[in-house]
Design a protein around this motif. Sequence first.
Motif, PDB file in Angstrom:
ATOM      1  N   HIS A  38       1.019 -27.605  -2.873  1.00 43.24           N
ATOM      2  CA  HIS A  38       0.810 -26.255  -3.401  1.00 43.24           C
ATOM      3  C   HIS A  38       0.986 -25.281  -2.246  1.00 43.24           C
ATOM      4  CE1 HIS A  38      -0.443 -27.533  -7.354  1.00 43.24           C
ATOM      5  NE2 HIS A  38      -1.142 -28.487  -6.779  1.00 43.24           N
ATOM      6  N   HIS A  39       1.786 -24.268  -2.487  1.00 38.76           N
ATOM      7  CA  HIS A  39       2.053 -23.267  -1.446  1.00 38.76           C
ATOM      8  C   HIS A  39       0.779 -22.477  -1.146  1.00 38.76           C
ATOM      9  CE1 HIS A  39       6.314 -23.970  -1.543  1.00 38.76           C
ATOM     10  NE2 HIS A  39       6.357 -23.734  -2.842  1.00 38.76           N
TER      11      HIS A  39
ATOM     12  N   MET B  81       4.748 -24.185  -5.677  1.00 38.79           N
ATOM     13  CA  MET B  81       4.488 -25.584  -5.449  1.00 38.79           C
ATOM     14  C   MET B  81       5.800 -26.303  -5.207  1.00 38.79           C
ATOM     15  SD  MET B  81       3.549 -27.382  -9.125  1.00 38.79           S
ATOM     16  CE  MET B  81       3.705 -25.977 -10.197  1.00 38.79           C
ATOM     17  N   ARG B  82       5.726 -27.372  -4.437  1.00 36.86           N
ATOM     18  CA  ARG B  82       6.900 -28.208  -4.171  1.00 36.86           C
ATOM     19  C   ARG B  82       6.554 -29.626  -4.604  1.00 36.86           C
ATOM     20  NH1 ARG B  82      11.591 -28.506  -1.217  1.00 36.86           N
ATOM     21  NH2 ARG B  82      11.320 -26.429  -0.386  1.00 36.86           N
ATOM     22  N   VAL B  83       7.465 -30.238  -5.373  1.00 34.72           N
ATOM     23  CA  VAL B  83       7.257 -31.582  -5.892  1.00 34.72           C
ATOM     24  C   VAL B  83       8.246 -32.533  -5.226  1.00 34.72           C
ATOM     25  CG1 VAL B  83       7.225 -33.012  -7.973  1.00 34.72           C
ATOM     26  CG2 VAL B  83       6.566 -30.609  -8.112  1.00 34.72           C
ATOM     27  N   THR B  84       7.746 -33.693  -4.820  1.00 33.37           N
ATOM     28  CA  THR B  84       8.613 -34.753  -4.316  1.00 33.37           C
ATOM     29  C   THR B  84       8.247 -36.044  -5.045  1.00 33.37           C
ATOM     30  OG1 THR B  84       7.094 -35.226  -2.486  1.00 33.37           O
ATOM     31  CG2 THR B  84       8.929 -33.754  -2.008  1.00 33.37           C
TER      32      THR B  84
ATOM     33  N   PRO C 224       8.223 -23.428 -11.560  1.00 36.39           N
ATOM     34  CA  PRO C 224       7.439 -22.205 -11.643  1.00 36.39           C
ATOM     35  C   PRO C 224       5.946 -22.517 -11.821  1.00 36.39           C
ATOM     36  CG  PRO C 224       9.007 -22.355 -13.466  1.00 36.39           C
ATOM     37  CD  PRO C 224       9.175 -23.564 -12.637  1.00 36.39           C
ATOM     38  N   GLU C 225       5.112 -21.583 -11.487  1.00 32.49           N
ATOM     39  CA  GLU C 225       3.662 -21.734 -11.569  1.00 32.49           C
ATOM     40  C   GLU C 225       3.215 -22.055 -12.993  1.00 32.49           C
ATOM     41  OE1 GLU C 225       0.427 -22.200  -9.574  1.00 32.49           O
ATOM     42  OE2 GLU C 225       2.279 -22.042  -8.458  1.00 32.49           O
ATOM     43  N   ASP C 226       4.005 -21.677 -13.988  1.00 30.50           N
ATOM     44  CA  ASP C 226       3.671 -21.979 -15.388  1.00 30.50           C
ATOM     45  C   ASP C 226       3.541 -23.478 -15.630  1.00 30.50           C
ATOM     46  OD1 ASP C 226       3.946 -19.266 -15.734  1.00 30.50           O
ATOM     47  OD2 ASP C 226       5.756 -19.390 -16.958  1.00 30.50           O
ATOM     48  N   PHE C 227       4.209 -24.288 -14.829  1.00 34.84           N
ATOM     49  CA  PHE C 227       4.190 -25.734 -15.009  1.00 34.84           C
ATOM     50  C   PHE C 227       3.115 -26.424 -14.170  1.00 34.84           C
ATOM     51  CE2 PHE C 227       8.917 -25.057 -15.790  1.00 34.84           C
ATOM     52  CZ  PHE C 227       8.782 -25.065 -17.168  1.00 34.84           C
ATOM     53  N   ARG C 228       2.322 -25.653 -13.468  1.00 38.63           N
ATOM     54  CA  ARG C 228       1.355 -26.235 -12.523  1.00 38.63           C
ATOM     55  C   ARG C 228       0.419 -27.252 -13.182  1.00 38.63           C
ATOM     56  NH1 ARG C 228      -1.398 -23.332  -7.699  1.00 38.63           N
ATOM     57  NH2 ARG C 228      -2.784 -24.956  -6.965  1.00 38.63           N
ATOM     58  N   GLN C 229      -0.155 -26.903 -14.304  1.00 44.22           N
ATOM     59  CA  GLN C 229      -1.114 -27.792 -14.949  1.00 44.22           C
ATOM     60  C   GLN C 229      -0.459 -29.106 -15.378  1.00 44.22           C
ATOM     61  OE1 GLN C 229      -3.203 -26.068 -18.269  1.00 44.22           O
ATOM     62  NE2 GLN C 229      -4.620 -27.776 -18.426  1.00 44.22           N
ATOM     63  N   SER C 230       0.709 -29.038 -15.993  1.00 42.81           N
ATOM     64  CA  SER C 230       1.361 -30.273 -16.446  1.00 42.81           C
ATOM     65  C   SER C 230       1.856 -31.116 -15.271  1.00 42.81           C
ATOM     66  CB  SER C 230       2.506 -29.964 -17.420  1.00 42.81           C
ATOM     67  OG  SER C 230       3.524 -29.213 -16.806  1.00 42.81           O
TER      68      SER C 230
END
Length: 69
Positions: A64-65, A1-4, A41-47
């Motif tokens: 999301h990639h 995932m990429r966050v901006t 990392p994907e581990d942080f996806r939910q938060s």
Amino acid sequence: MRVTVNRDLCVGSGNCVETAPEVFDQDDQDGLVVLRITEPPEDFRQSVDLTAQMCPVGAIEIQHHIPTQ
């Protein structure tokens, strides 16, 4: 995932820092969002997803990639 993040929209509510402090911080000068990790990392996806939903002004965007074949 990429966050901006869009600091022009940010109002400094701090929801992002409370929900995902590994990814987001607040600037000591103006209280606006600071992105610590652009590709967490994907581990942080939910938060991170929750943080984007909780942002009162929609200043956080997540892409999301999509796996390539």
